[in-house]
Write a protein that holds these residues in place. Structure first.
Motif, PDB file in Angstrom:
ATOM      1  N   VAL A 185     -13.840   3.796 -49.555  1.00 13.86           N
ATOM      2  CA  VAL A 185     -14.871   3.782 -48.518  1.00 13.86           C
ATOM      3  C   VAL A 185     -15.103   2.348 -48.072  1.00 13.86           C
ATOM      4  N   THR A 186     -14.934   2.097 -46.796  1.00 19.85           N
ATOM      5  CA  THR A 186     -15.219   0.785 -46.220  1.00 19.85           C
ATOM      6  C   THR A 186     -16.650   0.807 -45.684  1.00 19.85           C
ATOM      7  N   VAL A 187     -17.414  -0.227 -46.018  1.00 21.26           N
ATOM      8  CA  VAL A 187     -18.852  -0.227 -45.737  1.00 21.26           C
ATOM      9  C   VAL A 187     -19.241  -1.498 -44.996  1.00 21.26           C
ATOM     10  N   ALA A 188     -19.958  -1.332 -43.877  1.00 21.69           N
ATOM     11  CA  ALA A 188     -20.505  -2.464 -43.130  1.00 21.69           C
ATOM     12  C   ALA A 188     -22.019  -2.474 -43.267  1.00 21.69           C
ATOM     13  N   THR A 189     -22.579  -3.659 -43.374  1.00 14.69           N
ATOM     14  CA  THR A 189     -24.031  -3.795 -43.383  1.00 14.69           C
ATOM     15  C   THR A 189     -24.481  -4.181 -41.974  1.00 14.69           C
ATOM     16  N   ALA A 193     -28.203   0.088 -38.446  1.00 14.15           N
ATOM     17  CA  ALA A 193     -27.659   1.323 -39.008  1.00 14.15           C
ATOM     18  C   ALA A 193     -28.777   2.293 -39.353  1.00 14.15           C
ATOM     19  N   ILE A 194     -28.548   3.572 -39.111  1.00 14.75           N
ATOM     20  CA  ILE A 194     -29.574   4.595 -39.362  1.00 14.75           C
ATOM     21  C   ILE A 194     -29.719   4.867 -40.853  1.00 14.75           C
ATOM     22  N   THR A 195     -28.623   4.870 -41.559  1.00  8.72           N
ATOM     23  CA  THR A 195     -28.650   5.179 -42.983  1.00  8.72           C
ATOM     24  C   THR A 195     -29.008   3.933 -43.783  1.00  8.72           C
ATOM     25  N   GLY A 196     -29.947   4.090 -44.702  1.00  7.32           N
ATOM     26  CA  GLY A 196     -30.371   2.969 -45.529  1.00  7.32           C
ATOM     27  C   GLY A 196     -29.501   2.807 -46.772  1.00  7.32           C
ATOM     28  N   ALA A 207     -15.090  -1.131 -50.213  1.00 11.79           N
ATOM     29  CA  ALA A 207     -14.826  -2.423 -49.585  1.00 11.79           C
ATOM     30  C   ALA A 207     -16.075  -2.791 -48.790  1.00 11.79           C
ATOM     31  N   TRP A 208     -16.890  -3.669 -49.356  1.00  9.80           N
ATOM     32  CA  TRP A 208     -18.105  -4.133 -48.692  1.00  9.80           C
ATOM     33  C   TRP A 208     -17.735  -5.230 -47.697  1.00  9.80           C
ATOM     34  N   VAL A 209     -18.189  -5.096 -46.461  1.00 15.59           N
ATOM     35  CA  VAL A 209     -17.896  -6.086 -45.426  1.00 15.59           C
ATOM     36  C   VAL A 209     -19.183  -6.810 -45.054  1.00 15.59           C
ATOM     37  N   GLN A 228     -21.818   2.765 -42.330  1.00 16.50           N
ATOM     38  CA  GLN A 228     -22.640   1.631 -41.904  1.00 16.50           C
ATOM     39  C   GLN A 228     -24.042   1.808 -42.497  1.00 16.50           C
ATOM     40  N   LEU A 229     -24.510   0.775 -43.176  1.00 13.97           N
ATOM     41  CA  LEU A 229     -25.784   0.861 -43.879  1.00 13.97           C
ATOM     42  C   LEU A 229     -26.685  -0.301 -43.495  1.00 13.97           C
ATOM     43  N   SER A 230     -27.991  -0.033 -43.559  1.00 15.60           N
ATOM     44  CA  SER A 230     -28.976  -1.088 -43.346  1.00 15.60           C
ATOM     45  C   SER A 230     -29.742  -1.336 -44.640  1.00 15.60           C
TER      46      SER A 230
END
Length: 264
Positions: A185-189, A193-196, A207-209, A228-230
């Motif tokens: 899972v590739t993840v962007a901060t 982003a709607i999802t917390g 893979a945290w970006v 995509q997470l906030s």
């Protein structure tokens, strides 16, 4: 030990080129470590540095003196007049001891292990802090875009406090190719982003970006991430420093996985 007291000394001139030129350090594959803590971190993993530089006043400090006595003849050691040592300094507050070491070998880039990906993080202090957090959180693979601060720059090394020697660091990487081929899972901060962060399943491999200080992650890189997470922030708070944001995300990953394991 040998003494270097003259600026026209050939070894001093070679060291001056190495300390002042990032291009020379890249070409030679060498890094310059400032401070006993960083040198000891290298020593614990790879043994004595091949070359040690000490100032006259530094040699009088207890901690440095003990290190030199313990090292014995195992490393080439030069004592420099204080003015010469300061002229080689790679950081604002030189510690009195430096080491010249080869950059450690890096394992091949793996497409299915937890990874920290940096997109345009340009401050060496931020890069170093992120490397330190990554090592502490158990993320061993690091990929930096070409426009990031140099991972082996002296300021980055000092900020990372020895984390370099626990990591596989890949500089000037092709972020798009890596993220497209990543088996996880590739993840962007993203602040929008709607999802917390705390609502997400952080099962690996991840893979945290993390993006640049001013502009964040480039849109074309975000487009290659699956999630995509906030990070929830208090009202009227604009943002977090990228190094702080990375620490929050990486240690939330640790917390989530430990809690999941405890439930099994």
């Amino acid at each position: 030990m040998r003494r270097i007291t003259a600026r026209d000394n050939p070894r001093y001139q070679a060291l001056k080129r190495l300390c002042r030129s990032s291009g020379e350090r890249r070409r030679s594959g060498l890094a310059v470590l400032d401070g006993i803590h960083l040198i000891e971190a290298y020593r614990q993993r790879y043994g004595l540095p091949p070359e040690i530089l000490v100032s006259d006043s530094g040699a009088q400090r207890r901690e440095i003196g003990e290190f030199l006595r313990d090292a014995g003849d195992g490393a080439r050691t030069s004592i420099l007049a204080d003015a010469l040592f300061v002229s080689l300094a790679v950081v604002d507050t030189p510690s009195g001891i430096m080491a010249v070491v080869p950059r450690p070998p890096t394992a091949p880039l793996q497409p299915a292990v937890d990874t920290v990906v940096l997109d345009g993080v340009q401050d060496p202090g931020n890069v170093g802090s992120i490397l330190r957090s990554a090592a502490a959180a158990g993320f061993r693979q690091i990929l930096l875009a070409p426009d990031c601060a140099q991972a082996w720059a002296p300021r980055t090394l000092r900020a990372a406090m020895g984390a370099h020697f626990q990591l596989d660091i890949h500089e000037t990487g092709d972020l798009s190719a890596f993220l497209a081929a990543f088996h996880g899972v590739t993840v962007a901060t993203l602040p929008t982003a709607i999802t917390g962060l705390y609502e997400s399943k952080l099962d690996g491999p991840l893979a945290w970006v993390f993006g640049s200080e001013g502009n964040g992650i480039r849109p074309q890189v975000v487009a290659l991430t699956r999630l995509q997470l906030s990070i929830p922030l208090a009202p009227h708070t604009e943002s977090l420093n990228v190094a702080a944001a990375a620490a929050v995300c990486l240690f939330e990953t640790v917390r989530y996985r430990q809690a999941r394991t405890a439930r099994l």
